[in-house]
Design a protein around this motif. Structure first.
Motif, short mmCIF file in Angstrom:
data_model
loop_
_atom_site.label_atom_id
_atom_site.label_comp_id
_atom_site.label_asym_id
_atom_site.label_seq_id
_atom_site.Cartn_x
_atom_site.Cartn_y
_atom_site.Cartn_z
N VAL A 111 0.88 -0.86 0.57
CA VAL A 111 -0.19 -0.20 -0.09
C VAL A 111 0.52 0.86 -0.03
CG1 VAL A 111 -1.64 1.06 1.15
CG2 VAL A 111 -2.27 -1.17 1.39
N ILE A 112 1.82 1.08 0.42
CA ILE A 112 2.38 2.47 1.36
C ILE A 112 3.86 2.82 -0.69
CG2 ILE A 112 5.04 1.92 1.75
CD1 ILE A 112 2.64 3.60 4.12
N ASP A 113 3.78 1.73 -1.07
CA ASP A 113 4.50 2.00 -2.77
C ASP A 113 3.35 2.66 -3.09
OD1 ASP A 113 6.95 0.57 -2.39
OD2 ASP A 113 5.46 -1.21 -3.19
N THR A 114 1.79 2.62 -3.46
CA THR A 114 1.46 3.63 -3.99
C THR A 114 1.71 4.56 -3.95
OG1 THR A 114 -0.42 3.70 -2.45
CG2 THR A 114 -0.56 2.03 -4.18
N TYR A 115 2.23 5.34 -2.89
CA TYR A 115 2.32 7.03 -1.86
C TYR A 115 3.40 7.27 -2.27
CZ TYR A 115 -0.43 7.37 1.97
OH TYR A 115 -2.00 7.60 2.76
N LYS A 116 4.65 6.07 -3.52
CA LYS A 116 5.52 7.38 -4.16
C LYS A 116 5.46 6.92 -5.70
CE LYS A 116 8.05 3.67 -0.10
NZ LYS A 116 8.60 2.50 -0.03
N GLY A 166 8.88 17.47 12.47
CA GLY A 166 9.67 17.15 12.96
C GLY A 166 9.29 16.15 12.21
N HIS A 167 8.21 14.73 12.21
CA HIS A 167 7.76 13.82 11.17
C HIS A 167 7.77 14.06 9.41
CE1 HIS A 167 4.35 10.77 10.41
NE2 HIS A 167 4.05 11.75 10.02
N LEU A 168 7.45 15.24 8.99
CA LEU A 168 7.05 15.40 7.80
C LEU A 168 8.46 15.47 7.53
CD1 LEU A 168 4.73 18.37 6.87
CD2 LEU A 168 4.86 15.72 6.22
N PHE A 169 9.75 16.44 8.29
CA PHE A 169 11.40 16.12 8.19
C PHE A 169 11.86 14.85 7.98
CE2 PHE A 169 15.71 16.50 8.47
CZ PHE A 169 16.03 17.49 7.85
N ILE A 170 11.86 14.36 8.76
CA ILE A 170 12.24 12.81 8.88
C ILE A 170 12.01 11.90 7.89
CG2 ILE A 170 12.09 10.65 11.03
CD1 ILE A 170 13.95 13.25 11.77
N ASN A 171 10.70 12.23 7.48
CA ASN A 171 10.05 10.57 6.37
C ASN A 171 10.00 11.76 4.85
OD1 ASN A 171 8.44 8.76 8.15
ND2 ASN A 171 8.36 10.21 8.86
N LEU A 172 9.86 12.60 5.25
CA LEU A 172 9.61 13.15 3.57
C LEU A 172 11.64 13.56 3.01
CD1 LEU A 172 6.24 14.19 3.01
CD2 LEU A 172 6.81 12.37 2.48
N VAL A 173 11.54 14.16 3.86
CA VAL A 173 12.77 15.21 3.64
C VAL A 173 13.82 14.55 4.28
CG1 VAL A 173 14.14 17.29 3.62
CG2 VAL A 173 11.70 17.83 3.81
N ALA A 174 14.11 13.84 5.02
CA ALA A 174 15.72 13.45 5.76
C ALA A 174 15.68 12.03 4.45
CB ALA A 174 15.54 13.16 7.15
N GLY A 175 17.04 11.48 3.89
CA GLY A 175 17.36 10.78 3.86
C GLY A 175 17.12 10.05 2.41
N GLN A 176 16.20 9.35 1.76
CA GLN A 176 15.93 9.33 0.75
C GLN A 176 13.91 9.93 0.33
OE1 GLN A 176 16.38 5.23 0.29
NE2 GLN A 176 17.58 5.81 -1.98
N GLY A 177 13.96 10.59 1.04
CA GLY A 177 12.33 10.93 1.13
C GLY A 177 11.14 10.27 1.27
N VAL A 178 10.35 10.09 0.58
CA VAL A 178 9.35 9.00 0.42
C VAL A 178 9.15 7.60 0.35
CG1 VAL A 178 7.72 9.72 -1.60
CG2 VAL A 178 6.63 8.96 0.37
N LYS A 179 10.15 7.53 -0.71
CA LYS A 179 11.19 6.68 -1.06
C LYS A 179 11.05 5.87 -0.37
CE LYS A 179 14.38 6.89 -4.06
NZ LYS A 179 14.76 7.29 -5.54
N GLN A 180 11.77 6.19 0.77
CA GLN A 180 12.82 5.49 1.65
C GLN A 180 11.32 4.53 2.99
OE1 GLN A 180 14.77 8.15 4.61
NE2 GLN A 180 13.26 9.19 4.37
N ILE A 181 10.35 4.93 2.36
CA ILE A 181 9.16 4.38 3.86
C ILE A 181 8.85 3.01 3.07
CG2 ILE A 181 7.28 4.89 4.81
CD1 ILE A 181 7.78 7.61 4.30
N ASP A 182 9.86 1.74 4.37
CA ASP A 182 9.01 0.66 4.23
C ASP A 182 8.00 0.28 5.45
OD1 ASP A 182 11.37 0.22 4.59
OD2 ASP A 182 11.77 -0.52 3.01
N PHE A 183 8.18 -1.03 5.28
CA PHE A 183 8.57 -1.36 6.99
C PHE A 183 9.56 -1.63 7.76
CE2 PHE A 183 8.06 -5.12 10.37
CZ PHE A 183 6.62 -4.99 10.10
N ALA A 184 10.21 -2.12 7.11
CA ALA A 184 11.75 -1.90 7.63
C ALA A 184 11.86 -0.52 8.62
CB ALA A 184 12.88 -2.23 6.88
N PHE A 185 11.72 0.30 7.76
CA PHE A 185 11.86 1.77 8.10
C PHE A 185 10.93 2.13 9.07
CE2 PHE A 185 10.63 6.07 7.97
CZ PHE A 185 11.88 6.91 7.58
#
Lengths: 142, 146
Positions: free
Chosen positions: A67-72, B38-57
């Motif tokens: 699901v989170i892949d759709t956000y990308k 803070g939430h937006l910075f850590i999740n969308l700006v820092a690192g690889q942005g929204v691309k980095q977000i997955d279960f492991a993150f």
């Protein structure tokens, strides 16, 4: 002949251009209020969805990742840009509202504070927009 | 002649709920600016942005109580703030009493359910669940054989 008209006041007060003490009637005060409502409602509906999608971490890692892949996707990336724009405005204008309520000369400076909100919004978005576009483009090339 | 006076209304004793709502919007608003930025910075700006977000993150974040408390506070403060804002807007525009009550009831149900769901997820989160597909877990799960 006796005039029935009331005697004119000795000193006539100048008619105010706007009723005194209005923040929300017209101009910056009104438009900030309109934008605060629209952004607030938009953020609320996103929040409902966002809690639900994050709750999928409790189902299984692969469900959440799917699901989170759709956000990308690029189109969602643009959506996130609009969402952040709404949040940043709502945040700064909210602080402006607090200053209007609690700062002794807040109402007097509410118009100036609206333009400060806009300037801060432009500065933050000038930082975030290129960053987000970079992420979107790298995802397209991926 | 005996006259009976109705019981006098209490003046200034009633607690003004709307006042506390008004204060809550401002108090929670200030905290939410910090939490959400803070939430937006850590999740969308820092690192690889929204691309980095997955279960492991997420698992990496929730492995520390810091982010559990951060997200839990955001959950409660933001949903109540948003729900109260939607209540205000409903009162402004929906004059039909039945529709007004129904809409506010729906807002209340949504807010309560999502607060309960979100709190349950944050407090019972397992970063290394047994049903995970290969390659979806954070690296630290290998230490417990997953």
């Amino acid at each position: 002949m006796v005039s029935l008209r009331p005697a004119p006041a000795t000193k006539r007060a100048a008619a105010p251009r706007l009723p005194a003490g209005t923040v929300y009637r017209g101009h910056e005060g009104m438009w900030s209020w309109v934008l605060h409502r629209i952004t607030g409602v938009a953020i609320f509906f996103f929040l409902l969805v966002h809690v639900l999608d994050t709750a999928l971490v409790r189902v299984s890692p692969q469900t959440y990742n799917g699901v989170i892949d759709t956000y990308k996707q690029p189109i969602m990336g643009l959506g996130e840009l609009v969402l952040v724009a709404a949040i940043v405005f709502h945040a700064f204008n909210g602080l402006r509202i607090i200053l209007i309520d609690f700062w002794s000369v807040g109402t007097k400076h509410q118009r100036a504070m609206f333009w400060i909100v806009i300037v801060l919004w432009v500065v933050l978005m000038a930082g975030f927009a290129p960053r987000q576009l970079m992420v979107i483009i790298s995802e397209v090339q991926h | 002649m005996a006259t009976t006076l109705p019981a006098p209304r209490t003046v200034g004793r009633r607690r003004n709920i709307e006042k506390y709502g008004w204060i809550y919007m401002r108090a929670s608003g200030v905290v939410l600016v910090v939490l959400i930025f803070g939430h937006l910075f850590i999740n969308l700006v820092a690192g690889q942005g929204v691309k980095q977000i997955d279960f492991a993150f997420i698992a990496g974040k929730y492995a520390t109580p810091f982010w559990q408390v951060w997200d839990g506070l955001m959950l409660w403060l933001a949903l109540i703030h948003g729900g109260n804002g939607m209540r205000t807007i409903t009162n402004d525009y929906v004059s039909n009493p039945t529709a007004n009550r129904l809409l506010k009831g729906a807002i209340l149900v949504a807010v309560v359910l999502l607060i309960l769901l979100g709190t349950l997820v944050i407090t019972t989160f397992d970063p290394c669940p047994a049903n995970a597909a290969p390659g979806t877990l954070p690296t630290f799960c290998s230490s417990i054989g997953r």
